[in-house]
Design a protein around this motif. Sequence first.
Motif, PDB file in Angstrom:
ATOM      1  N   ASP A 183       0.682  -1.237  -0.027  1.00  0.00           N
ATOM      2  CA  ASP A 183       0.072   0.083  -0.211  1.00  0.00           C
ATOM      3  C   ASP A 183       0.939   1.368   0.143  1.00  0.00           C
ATOM      4  O   ASP A 183       0.476   2.292  -0.619  1.00  0.00           O
ATOM      5  CB  ASP A 183      -0.795   0.244   1.227  1.00  0.00           C
ATOM      6  CG  ASP A 183      -2.093  -1.121   1.094  1.00  0.00           C
ATOM      7  OD1 ASP A 183      -2.789  -1.424   2.064  1.00  0.00           O
ATOM      8  OD2 ASP A 183      -2.391  -1.361  -0.022  1.00  0.00           O
ATOM      9  N   LEU A 184       2.053   1.117   0.479  1.00  0.00           N
ATOM     10  CA  LEU A 184       2.684   2.487   0.607  1.00  0.00           C
ATOM     11  C   LEU A 184       3.587   2.576  -0.585  1.00  0.00           C
ATOM     12  O   LEU A 184       4.248   3.612  -0.935  1.00  0.00           O
ATOM     13  CB  LEU A 184       3.608   2.359   1.937  1.00  0.00           C
ATOM     14  CG  LEU A 184       3.103   2.485   3.269  1.00  0.00           C
ATOM     15  CD1 LEU A 184       4.052   1.997   4.346  1.00  0.00           C
ATOM     16  CD2 LEU A 184       2.312   3.818   3.439  1.00  0.00           C
ATOM     17  N   ARG A 185       4.103   1.350  -1.390  1.00  0.00           N
ATOM     18  CA  ARG A 185       4.951   1.438  -2.385  1.00  0.00           C
ATOM     19  C   ARG A 185       4.402   2.594  -3.438  1.00  0.00           C
ATOM     20  O   ARG A 185       5.230   3.308  -4.153  1.00  0.00           O
ATOM     21  CB  ARG A 185       5.038   0.154  -2.933  1.00  0.00           C
ATOM     22  CG  ARG A 185       6.292  -0.530  -2.169  1.00  0.00           C
ATOM     23  CD  ARG A 185       6.494  -1.871  -2.769  1.00  0.00           C
ATOM     24  NE  ARG A 185       7.663  -1.856  -3.556  1.00  0.00           N
ATOM     25  CZ  ARG A 185       7.780  -2.011  -4.988  1.00  0.00           C
ATOM     26  NH1 ARG A 185       6.454  -2.301  -5.590  1.00  0.00           N
ATOM     27  NH2 ARG A 185       8.785  -1.960  -5.665  1.00  0.00           N
ATOM     28  N   THR A 226      13.601   2.034  -1.069  1.00  0.00           N
ATOM     29  CA  THR A 226      14.335   0.927  -0.859  1.00  0.00           C
ATOM     30  C   THR A 226      14.082   0.270   0.529  1.00  0.00           C
ATOM     31  O   THR A 226      14.285  -1.024   0.555  1.00  0.00           O
ATOM     32  CB  THR A 226      15.776   1.564  -0.770  1.00  0.00           C
ATOM     33  OG1 THR A 226      15.976   2.375  -1.710  1.00  0.00           O
ATOM     34  CG2 THR A 226      16.737   0.292  -0.649  1.00  0.00           C
ATOM     35  N   LEU A 227      13.830   0.772   1.418  1.00  0.00           N
ATOM     36  CA  LEU A 227      13.486   0.319   2.776  1.00  0.00           C
ATOM     37  C   LEU A 227      12.383  -0.635   2.665  1.00  0.00           C
ATOM     38  O   LEU A 227      12.202  -1.813   3.013  1.00  0.00           O
ATOM     39  CB  LEU A 227      13.294   1.203   3.818  1.00  0.00           C
ATOM     40  CG  LEU A 227      12.969   0.846   5.250  1.00  0.00           C
ATOM     41  CD1 LEU A 227      13.719  -0.277   5.770  1.00  0.00           C
ATOM     42  CD2 LEU A 227      12.558   2.187   5.987  1.00  0.00           C
ATOM     43  N   LEU A 228      11.269  -0.097   1.745  1.00  0.00           N
ATOM     44  CA  LEU A 228       9.955  -0.796   1.663  1.00  0.00           C
ATOM     45  C   LEU A 228      10.272  -2.313   0.969  1.00  0.00           C
ATOM     46  O   LEU A 228       9.724  -3.126   1.202  1.00  0.00           O
ATOM     47  CB  LEU A 228       9.021  -0.031   1.089  1.00  0.00           C
ATOM     48  CG  LEU A 228       8.131   0.881   1.855  1.00  0.00           C
ATOM     49  CD1 LEU A 228       7.000   1.645   1.123  1.00  0.00           C
ATOM     50  CD2 LEU A 228       7.383  -0.049   2.765  1.00  0.00           C
ATOM     51  N   ASN A 229      11.179  -1.908  -0.198  1.00  0.00           N
ATOM     52  CA  ASN A 229      11.330  -3.084  -0.851  1.00  0.00           C
ATOM     53  C   ASN A 229      11.879  -4.169   0.052  1.00  0.00           C
ATOM     54  O   ASN A 229      11.795  -5.319  -0.140  1.00  0.00           O
ATOM     55  CB  ASN A 229      12.284  -2.705  -2.047  1.00  0.00           C
ATOM     56  CG  ASN A 229      11.471  -2.138  -3.276  1.00  0.00           C
ATOM     57  OD1 ASN A 229      10.226  -2.383  -3.273  1.00  0.00           O
ATOM     58  ND2 ASN A 229      12.091  -1.532  -3.970  1.00  0.00           N
ATOM     59  N   GLU A 230      12.953  -3.635   1.023  1.00  0.00           N
ATOM     60  CA  GLU A 230      13.672  -4.828   1.758  1.00  0.00           C
ATOM     61  C   GLU A 230      12.479  -5.292   2.891  1.00  0.00           C
ATOM     62  O   GLU A 230      12.749  -6.399   2.904  1.00  0.00           O
ATOM     63  CB  GLU A 230      14.719  -4.136   2.329  1.00  0.00           C
ATOM     64  CG  GLU A 230      15.765  -3.742   1.549  1.00  0.00           C
ATOM     65  CD  GLU A 230      17.136  -3.099   2.243  1.00  0.00           C
ATOM     66  OE1 GLU A 230      17.053  -2.843   3.588  1.00  0.00           O
ATOM     67  OE2 GLU A 230      18.185  -3.213   1.643  1.00  0.00           O
ATOM     68  N   LEU A 231      11.791  -4.416   3.211  1.00  0.00           N
ATOM     69  CA  LEU A 231      10.792  -4.990   4.248  1.00  0.00           C
ATOM     70  C   LEU A 231       9.986  -6.170   3.398  1.00  0.00           C
ATOM     71  O   LEU A 231       9.577  -7.124   3.984  1.00  0.00           O
ATOM     72  CB  LEU A 231       9.818  -3.892   4.483  1.00  0.00           C
ATOM     73  CG  LEU A 231      10.126  -3.325   6.067  1.00  0.00           C
ATOM     74  CD1 LEU A 231       9.218  -2.063   6.412  1.00  0.00           C
ATOM     75  CD2 LEU A 231      10.224  -4.218   6.943  1.00  0.00           C
ATOM     76  N   LEU A 232       9.538  -5.789   2.125  1.00  0.00           N
ATOM     77  CA  LEU A 232       8.719  -6.666   1.274  1.00  0.00           C
ATOM     78  C   LEU A 232       9.432  -7.893   1.190  1.00  0.00           C
ATOM     79  O   LEU A 232       9.060  -9.106   1.329  1.00  0.00           O
ATOM     80  CB  LEU A 232       8.599  -5.994   0.008  1.00  0.00           C
ATOM     81  CG  LEU A 232       7.111  -5.578  -0.130  1.00  0.00           C
ATOM     82  CD1 LEU A 232       6.749  -5.296  -1.570  1.00  0.00           C
ATOM     83  CD2 LEU A 232       6.048  -6.799   0.241  1.00  0.00           C
TER      84      LEU A 232
ATOM     85  N   ASP B 107       5.479   1.114 -10.694  1.00  0.00           N
ATOM     86  CA  ASP B 107       6.215   1.430  -9.576  1.00  0.00           C
ATOM     87  C   ASP B 107       7.742   1.150  -9.627  1.00  0.00           C
ATOM     88  O   ASP B 107       8.590   1.087  -8.814  1.00  0.00           O
ATOM     89  CB  ASP B 107       5.726   0.350  -8.198  1.00  0.00           C
ATOM     90  CG  ASP B 107       5.864  -1.158  -8.784  1.00  0.00           C
ATOM     91  OD1 ASP B 107       5.505  -1.896  -7.908  1.00  0.00           O
ATOM     92  OD2 ASP B 107       6.106  -1.545  -9.747  1.00  0.00           O
ATOM     93  N   THR B 108       8.291   1.473 -10.804  1.00  0.00           N
ATOM     94  CA  THR B 108       9.714   1.172 -11.124  1.00  0.00           C
ATOM     95  C   THR B 108       9.907   2.651 -11.398  1.00  0.00           C
ATOM     96  O   THR B 108       9.228   3.757 -11.574  1.00  0.00           O
ATOM     97  CB  THR B 108      10.093   0.270 -12.408  1.00  0.00           C
ATOM     98  OG1 THR B 108       8.993   0.940 -13.313  1.00  0.00           O
ATOM     99  CG2 THR B 108       9.475  -1.011 -12.026  1.00  0.00           C
TER     100      THR B 108
END
Lengths: 396, 128
Positions: A183-185, A226-232, B107-108
């Motif tokens: 939802d945040l991405r 980047t942080l969100l991607n890592e969390l995911l 989202d890229t």
Amino acid sequence: MQLTASTLPVSQGTPPVQRTVMEQRAAAKLKGRKILIIDDDRLNIRILSSILQNEGFAITEGDSGERALELYEEIKPDLVLLDVVLPGIDGFAACRELRARHGDDTAPIIFITAKQESDDIVEGLAAGGVDYLPKPFRRKESLARIRTHLQNRILGEQQKALVDQLKAANQAKNRLLGMAAHDLRNPLASIRGLAEFLCDGTVGQLTADQLDLANTIFETSQSMLTLLNELLDVATIEAGELKIHKEPHNLTELVEKAVYLNNINANKKNTKIVFSPPEEAPIVRLDQAKIKQVMDNLLSNAVKYSPPGSIVNVRISGYHPAFTVAVQDQGTGIPENERHQLFKDFTTLSSKPTGGEKATGLGLAICRKIIEAHRGAITATNLPHGGCEFSIMLPA
Amino acid sequence: MKYEGKILLVDDETHVRKFIGLILKQLGATTLFEAGNGRDAIEVFKRESPNLVLLDVNMPIQDGIQTLREIREISADCVVVMLTSLANRQTVEEALSLGADNYIRKDTPKDEILAALRQTIAECFSVD
């Protein structure tokens, strides 16, 4: 006076055994537990039954191995007292069958028997029994043993309930992480993109101050992403959903590309990543996107933790079909006492990035999971002349 | 470079429409329609007959899959490109099997979206 089968008046009930306060409390917790007694000798059953009923247990009786199996399914007892010598299938066979059916969930089975040769005891324990009660019964001893095994069973049940709760909580956490990240991405990706439009003049020229703000918005949203991607990633991996698709790739090309891209950032600190490719291009079966992710992580770490103006060395070594990629930085190395935390989630070490960069603490944990999914290994070694070397080994 | 031809951009999130809209403008698209949900999208589609539809998969009330079906009932050859994010892989596969022509991840980084949209537009429009 020892109360044995021959001296006990059969028709009367017997008074409860004397206890300390602690014993009384423990016994109170066991009240109402179900015990299944199997014996073809009616007299024995009546003796045992009355002792145990007096202690507050719920008793069911049976007189054969076959009945044992039937009654077990019916009442699901907390403990089974099982005679060995029975008509039809014997106690050992009944025990083995129960264990085969219920595995570790089987109630504790205590053999009651006059047979006391060591070999018999060994056979009984091998069949899955937990203890032996010799006939004639010693009342206090029998009760003590029965209580001990019941308490063990209760502990086992509690432990299983706790584990189930933890598993459920863990799954809920992963789902929540996943949902939040998703939802945040999207909005963040748009914020980053719109900020980029502001910076490049598409919607008009900005003053220097406005440009500075727009740049800050861009970079901040980028690092949040980047942080969100890592969390995911962490949530996906923990949910067991990490899937890698291996295909043959040119490892030199992959590393070259990663080095090129990361040098753009390294340049800002005057740091340079140097890669000397091997003579023959190694072809390795790997998941390109995931290994690229690992390389990006290792390279950006090397740049982050080396002082400005450093050289980061990358080389490929090994022989077909297994190759190793090593990244050497010029930072302060990994302190000995923090080594074991290196690849764990959310840990950052005492070394700090040298250019004020952010560190999320997730990157290496994700790298390790990806490399392990490739059946490879990732290691970190301090270099004798300072700095650290991170290696990823990829097998065939 | 300018492109003749109508583009319909369908997404329930305002920031996405603004962002993708700016990219399309930068690529030279002249006629851009927007819709915030599937129902409005079908109305605009019937009215304007766009050559290219950029269609979000995840929308409330009427989602991308349902809207795709309705579009395909009206037109078999309009180019439909799904707009997706990381989470939607299965839905994307379903959309492709139902007649979507391609998909683009929104989202890229901007450059990647720009390149993907440039290719899409070049393939479906003639250059002015």
